[in-house]
Scaffold this motif. Sequence first.
Motif, PDB file in Angstrom:
ATOM      1  N   ALA A  11       0.757  -1.305   0.053  1.00  0.00           N
ATOM      2  CA  ALA A  11      -0.059   0.002   0.135  1.00  0.00           C
ATOM      3  C   ALA A  11       0.939   1.365  -0.111  1.00  0.00           C
ATOM      4  O   ALA A  11       0.616   2.253  -0.731  1.00  0.00           O
ATOM      5  N   ARG A  12       1.874   1.267   0.912  1.00  0.00           N
ATOM      6  CA  ARG A  12       2.803   2.585   0.879  1.00  0.00           C
ATOM      7  C   ARG A  12       3.516   2.574  -0.499  1.00  0.00           C
ATOM      8  O   ARG A  12       3.753   3.488  -0.949  1.00  0.00           O
ATOM      9  N   LEU A  14       2.500   1.691  -3.680  1.00  0.00           N
ATOM     10  CA  LEU A  14       1.547   2.226  -4.528  1.00  0.00           C
ATOM     11  C   LEU A  14       1.178   3.545  -4.389  1.00  0.00           C
ATOM     12  O   LEU A  14       1.299   4.433  -5.114  1.00  0.00           O
ATOM     13  N   GLU A  15       1.032   4.136  -3.012  1.00  0.00           N
ATOM     14  CA  GLU A  15       0.630   5.387  -2.763  1.00  0.00           C
ATOM     15  C   GLU A  15       2.215   6.304  -3.014  1.00  0.00           C
ATOM     16  O   GLU A  15       1.892   7.283  -3.648  1.00  0.00           O
ATOM     17  N   THR A  16       3.162   5.846  -2.683  1.00  0.00           N
ATOM     18  CA  THR A  16       4.212   6.466  -2.911  1.00  0.00           C
ATOM     19  C   THR A  16       4.533   6.559  -4.471  1.00  0.00           C
ATOM     20  O   THR A  16       5.054   7.778  -5.045  1.00  0.00           O
ATOM     21  N   LEU A  18       2.534   6.697  -7.134  1.00  0.00           N
ATOM     22  CA  LEU A  18       1.515   7.424  -7.771  1.00  0.00           C
ATOM     23  C   LEU A  18       1.885   8.976  -7.383  1.00  0.00           C
ATOM     24  O   LEU A  18       2.041   9.848  -8.293  1.00  0.00           O
ATOM     25  N   GLN A  19       2.319   9.364  -6.125  1.00  0.00           N
ATOM     26  CA  GLN A  19       2.916  10.642  -6.029  1.00  0.00           C
ATOM     27  C   GLN A  19       4.203  11.115  -6.643  1.00  0.00           C
ATOM     28  O   GLN A  19       4.157  11.940  -7.184  1.00  0.00           O
ATOM     29  N   ALA A  38       9.041   5.411   0.400  1.00  0.00           N
ATOM     30  CA  ALA A  38       8.154   4.368   0.969  1.00  0.00           C
ATOM     31  C   ALA A  38       8.578   4.020   2.282  1.00  0.00           C
ATOM     32  O   ALA A  38       7.879   3.187   2.607  1.00  0.00           O
ATOM     33  N   THR A  57       3.357  -0.089 -12.317  1.00  0.00           N
ATOM     34  CA  THR A  57       2.101  -0.538 -11.524  1.00  0.00           C
ATOM     35  C   THR A  57       1.091  -1.190 -12.365  1.00  0.00           C
ATOM     36  O   THR A  57       0.226  -1.554 -11.744  1.00  0.00           O
ATOM     37  N   MET A  62      -5.526  -1.978  -7.585  1.00  0.00           N
ATOM     38  CA  MET A  62      -5.866  -1.127  -6.609  1.00  0.00           C
ATOM     39  C   MET A  62      -7.000  -1.910  -5.622  1.00  0.00           C
ATOM     40  O   MET A  62      -7.692  -2.878  -6.410  1.00  0.00           O
TER      41      MET A  62
END
Length: 66
Positions: A11-12, A14-16, A18-19, A38, A57, A62
Amino acid sequence: MRSGSSDDAQARLLETALQLFASLGYDSTTTDMLADAAGVSHETVQKGRGAGPACTTRSWSMPTTS
């Protein structure tokens, strides 16, 4: 020291990712940048994701809510 479950790390990541992709662009984001941001090891980024200019990705899905 890095800790947390595999799901937390994913999860970290993926979020990182994308940012970083949004701010730097996909081609400019390295796996080392992603791992550092991350808070995971480089090996965690590579594990099951393959190599490339960063990570892909496409192999991540998701999470969905039911």
